[in-house]
Write a protein that holds these residues in place. Structure first.
Motif, PDB file in Angstrom:
ATOM      1  N   SER A  30       1.605  15.165  46.920  1.00  0.00           N
ATOM      2  CA  SER A  30       2.519  14.698  45.863  1.00  0.00           C
ATOM      3  C   SER A  30       3.041  13.297  46.163  1.00  0.00           C
ATOM      4  O   SER A  30       3.164  12.458  45.265  1.00  0.00           O
ATOM      5  N   SER A  31       3.354  13.048  47.435  1.00  0.00           N
ATOM      6  CA  SER A  31       3.894  11.738  47.822  1.00  0.00           C
ATOM      7  C   SER A  31       2.854  10.626  47.662  1.00  0.00           C
ATOM      8  O   SER A  31       3.197   9.475  47.393  1.00  0.00           O
ATOM      9  N   LEU A  73       0.031   6.278  44.680  1.00  0.00           N
ATOM     10  CA  LEU A  73      -0.928   5.309  45.214  1.00  0.00           C
ATOM     11  C   LEU A  73      -2.255   5.335  44.465  1.00  0.00           C
ATOM     12  O   LEU A  73      -3.040   4.377  44.555  1.00  0.00           O
ATOM     13  N   SER A  74      -2.511   6.444  43.734  1.00  0.00           N
ATOM     14  CA  SER A  74      -3.774   6.541  42.996  1.00  0.00           C
ATOM     15  C   SER A  74      -3.855   5.505  41.877  1.00  0.00           C
ATOM     16  O   SER A  74      -4.945   5.181  41.396  1.00  0.00           O
ATOM     17  N   SER A  75      -2.712   4.980  41.458  1.00  0.00           N
ATOM     18  CA  SER A  75      -2.698   3.949  40.400  1.00  0.00           C
ATOM     19  C   SER A  75      -2.384   2.569  40.964  1.00  0.00           C
ATOM     20  O   SER A  75      -2.168   1.622  40.216  1.00  0.00           O
ATOM     21  N   SER A  76      -2.338   2.461  42.302  1.00  0.00           N
ATOM     22  CA  SER A  76      -2.056   1.173  42.943  1.00  0.00           C
ATOM     23  C   SER A  76      -3.367   0.478  43.299  1.00  0.00           C
ATOM     24  O   SER A  76      -4.089   0.911  44.206  1.00  0.00           O
ATOM     25  N   GLN A  77      -3.670  -0.594  42.593  1.00  0.00           N
ATOM     26  CA  GLN A  77      -4.920  -1.318  42.818  1.00  0.00           C
ATOM     27  C   GLN A  77      -4.966  -1.926  44.227  1.00  0.00           C
ATOM     28  O   GLN A  77      -6.024  -1.964  44.867  1.00  0.00           O
ATOM     29  N   ASP A 123      -7.845  -1.187  46.840  1.00  0.00           N
ATOM     30  CA  ASP A 123      -8.619  -2.286  47.443  1.00  0.00           C
ATOM     31  C   ASP A 123      -8.591  -2.197  48.969  1.00  0.00           C
ATOM     32  O   ASP A 123      -9.581  -2.486  49.648  1.00  0.00           O
ATOM     33  N   LEU A 124      -7.435  -1.766  49.491  1.00  0.00           N
ATOM     34  CA  LEU A 124      -7.290  -1.619  50.945  1.00  0.00           C
ATOM     35  C   LEU A 124      -8.231  -0.524  51.465  1.00  0.00           C
ATOM     36  O   LEU A 124      -8.899  -0.681  52.488  1.00  0.00           O
ATOM     37  N   LEU A 125      -8.282   0.577  50.732  1.00  0.00           N
ATOM     38  CA  LEU A 125      -9.144   1.683  51.139  1.00  0.00           C
ATOM     39  C   LEU A 125     -10.627   1.346  51.005  1.00  0.00           C
ATOM     40  O   LEU A 125     -11.463   1.937  51.699  1.00  0.00           O
ATOM     41  N   SER A 126     -10.941   0.401  50.126  1.00  0.00           N
ATOM     42  CA  SER A 126     -12.351   0.031  49.936  1.00  0.00           C
ATOM     43  C   SER A 126     -12.955  -0.522  51.226  1.00  0.00           C
ATOM     44  O   SER A 126     -14.171  -0.472  51.428  1.00  0.00           O
ATOM     45  N   GLY A 127     -12.098  -1.040  52.084  1.00  0.00           N
ATOM     46  CA  GLY A 127     -12.569  -1.544  53.371  1.00  0.00           C
ATOM     47  C   GLY A 127     -13.141  -0.445  54.247  1.00  0.00           C
ATOM     48  O   GLY A 127     -13.898  -0.704  55.188  1.00  0.00           O
ATOM     49  N   LEU A 128     -12.785   0.809  53.952  1.00  0.00           N
ATOM     50  CA  LEU A 128     -13.278   1.944  54.737  1.00  0.00           C
ATOM     51  C   LEU A 128     -14.757   2.212  54.494  1.00  0.00           C
ATOM     52  O   LEU A 128     -15.366   3.023  55.188  1.00  0.00           O
ATOM     53  N   ALA A 132      -5.313  15.165  51.830  1.00  0.00           N
ATOM     54  CA  ALA A 132      -4.234  14.815  50.895  1.00  0.00           C
ATOM     55  C   ALA A 132      -4.611  13.573  50.092  1.00  0.00           C
ATOM     56  O   ALA A 132      -4.376  13.496  48.876  1.00  0.00           O
ATOM     57  N   LEU A 133      -5.213  12.580  50.743  1.00  0.00           N
ATOM     58  CA  LEU A 133      -5.667  11.368  50.044  1.00  0.00           C
ATOM     59  C   LEU A 133      -6.797  11.698  49.073  1.00  0.00           C
ATOM     60  O   LEU A 133      -6.835  11.207  47.947  1.00  0.00           O
ATOM     61  N   ALA A 134      -7.721  12.566  49.520  1.00  0.00           N
ATOM     62  CA  ALA A 134      -8.856  12.937  48.681  1.00  0.00           C
ATOM     63  C   ALA A 134      -8.401  13.692  47.434  1.00  0.00           C
ATOM     64  O   ALA A 134      -8.979  13.546  46.356  1.00  0.00           O
ATOM     65  N   SER A 135      -7.343  14.499  47.572  1.00  0.00           N
ATOM     66  CA  SER A 135      -6.857  15.289  46.434  1.00  0.00           C
ATOM     67  C   SER A 135      -6.318  14.408  45.315  1.00  0.00           C
ATOM     68  O   SER A 135      -6.219  14.842  44.160  1.00  0.00           O
ATOM     69  N   GLN A 136      -5.973  13.163  45.646  1.00  0.00           N
ATOM     70  CA  GLN A 136      -5.472  12.215  44.644  1.00  0.00           C
ATOM     71  C   GLN A 136      -6.562  11.239  44.187  1.00  0.00           C
ATOM     72  O   GLN A 136      -6.281  10.248  43.506  1.00  0.00           O
TER      73      GLN A 136
END
Length: 541
Positions: free
Chosen positions: A149-150, A154-158, A162-167, A196-200
């Motif tokens: 939930s927390s 972040l799912s709507s934060s570009q 973009d930060l995660l795309s580095g992964l 938790a990240l994947a669920s979003q």
């Protein structure tokens, strides 16, 4: 700020729930867990199964590996046995990921409520353990739900996307996974955060795989840190864990990554959480299958990198603070250390008999040296058991701890009496004292009976055998009678000038010390009787 608070709070609940569930499972399966570890043989396949089951119970591969390092350090497990358990631990920890991949947040509050009701309504420790397992299960999923939930904003934060795309860069992903697990000291917690990240919708399987590989290397840091200050062979055990996971990661990142990814996509299309859990399980399962035939080479590599040399004999043989990760085993090893202390005291009593019989000054000095070891074992074991007693233990385990404290006190006093006999022997040698043949024969008889009685008290302690303990208690009466009879006879000999008064004083002191040894043997046996009777009483009700 609100996102960080929610994630930290959720992660805290997740870890607390996992630890609560693991502790309760350990207490519930304590004796079975101990027996399971004790069946370890040179058969590595059995070692793998043990590693899987133990890790499923204690909910942490890091804890299992730290425990293995402790066993190796204590000299009760070889590296060949350890490698199988380490391999199995990696697979056992995937059960947690499989569990949390289920979306059970809806029933989590109900589980907590049910667990609390069971805990309040029941007075039996077994039922309280079950209630804590249920509560821990519920809290774990509440923590997962809070993290998910927390992270939703972040799912709507570009910027975050973009930060995660580095992964997508596998090396960056592996580094993130390594650091995450090293910081959290739990691969399960790290994977919980990934789920938790994947669920979003913030992670997909392609981005997650390198992080999982990094997790598997990061989880080895706990055992590596734990081995600092341990024996070389314990360091080798920790290194084996690192080598096993590193080699597996290299194989998967270079050869098997794509096949694993395609397979988990086929198994669970559209369910990223399940894909992550399945990939974690598949990675560790295939890693065992691939490397199992080469386990002996991993052992040799660890021995080659960290060469074994001659090390100073340790004060402690069986106990190791790393074993506290598993309380039932910590108590068991404490018991073995107390028994070892008892055997050292027995060796001193037997040596005291030989020293007096042969008037051997060198042997008396050996007794004094061993007495220092006995005292050191008592000091270290007392400190260790004091810490173990603060762990989450059952009532039966707390009683065992108290018995060990009491037994150590009596064993230490037996060691003191052996040293007293050595002192009197030295006095007799230095003053050229002579003893009549009758006095020597009487002392020989009393030594033998006292040693036999003490041996049986240690046997009763080792086996927790009520019958043997009762035989010791009954047998002590004979030694009391002999001591009184010999004392009276010797005083009569002194009065008739048949014995040197100085020799007489030494003789009387010797039989008094032997009688006191028999008293302490009885004390040890009485502790055993009390513990066994209490256990029988509890099992009856």
């Amino acid at each position: 700020m609100g996102i960080a608070v929610g994630v930290i709070g959720g992660l805290g609940l997740f870890l607390y729930g996992m630890n609560l569930m693991g502790s309760a499972l350990q207490r519930s399966a304590g004796s079975k867990l101990k027996k399971l570890v004790e069946i370890l043989t040179k058969n590595r396949f059995i070692g793998v199964l043990v590693g899987v089951i133990v890790t499923m119970v204690i909910q942490s591969s890091s804890a299992t590996t730290v425990m293995v390092v402790g066993f190796v350090n204590a000299g009760i497990m070889t590296l060949k046995q350890a490698i199988g358990v380490i391999m199995g631990a990696n697979l056992g920890t995937t059960v947690t990921a499989q569990l949390i991949a289920f979306d059970l947040a809806g029933i989590a509050p109900l589980a907590v409520g049910l667990g609390v009701v069971l805990s309040l309504a029941s007075k039996k420790s077994k039922m309280k353990d079950i209630s804590e397992i249920i509560i821990g299960f519920g809290v774990l999923f509440i923590g997962m739900s809070m993290m998910s939930s927390s992270l939703k904003p972040l799912s709507s934060s570009q910027m975050f996307i973009d930060l995660l795309s580095g992964l997508k860069n596998p090396f960056i992903g592996m580094l993130v996974g390594f650091l995450l697990t090293t910081i959290l000291q739990s691969s399960s917690a790290a994977i919980g955060l990934l789920l938790a990240l994947a669920s979003q919708g913030l992670l997909d399987i392609d981005m997650t795989l390198p992080i999982l590989f990094g997790d598997n290397i990061g989880t080895t840091t706990t055992a590596m840190l734990s081995s600092i200050g341990a024996s070389r062979v314990a360091k080798q055990a920790a290194l084996m864990h690192f080598l096993f996971n590193l080699i597996g990661t290299i194989i998967f990142i270079t050869i098997l990554r794509k096949p694993v990814e395609l397979f988990v996509l086929y198994l669970s299309p559209g369910d990223v959480s399940r894909q992550i859990a399945n990939a974690h399980t598949l990675f560790n399962l295939l890693n065992i299958v691939i490397q199992f035939p080469f386990a002996a080479l991993i052992v040799k590599a660890a021995e080659k990198i960290i060469k074994t040399g001659v090390e100073k004999e340790k004060t402690m043989k069986y106990i190791d603070y790393r074993l506290m990760e598993t309380p039932s085993l910590a108590v068991s090893q404490g018991s073995k250390e107390v028994l070892r202390m008892g055997k050292k005291a027995l060796e001193n009593i037997e040596l005291a008999k030989e020293a007096f019989k042969n008037m051997d000054y060198e042997l008396t000095n050996k007794i004094k040296e061993r007495e220092k070891l006995i005292n050191a074992i008592q000091t270290e074991t007392t400190r260790y058991l004091a810490e173990v007693s603060n762990l989450s233990l059952t009532n039966a385990q707390h009683r065992v701890i108290m018995t060990l404290f009491n037994a150590m006190t009596d064993i230490e006093r037996i060691g003191d009496h052996a040293e007293n006999i050595a002192d009197q022997t030295q006095y007799a040698i230095e003053n050229n004292l002579n003893f009549s043949d009758k006095a020597k024969k009487e002392l020989d008889m009393l030594f033998d009976k006292t040693i036999d009685l003490y041996k049986n008290s240690l046997l009763a302690f080792k086996k927790a055998d009520e019958d043997i303990a009762k035989e010791v208690i009954m047998g002590e009466a004979e030694i009391d009678k002999l001591e009184k009879f010999y004392r009276a006879s010797h005083i009569e000999r002194i009065n008739k000038y048949l014995c040197n008064p100085s020799s007489g004083i030494v003789y009387l002191d010797l039989i008094a010390n032997l009688e006191r040894v028999s008293d302490h043997s009885v004390n040890i046996s009485q502790y055993i009787v009390e513990v066994v009777e209490k256990q029988r009483e509890e099992s009856f009700f």
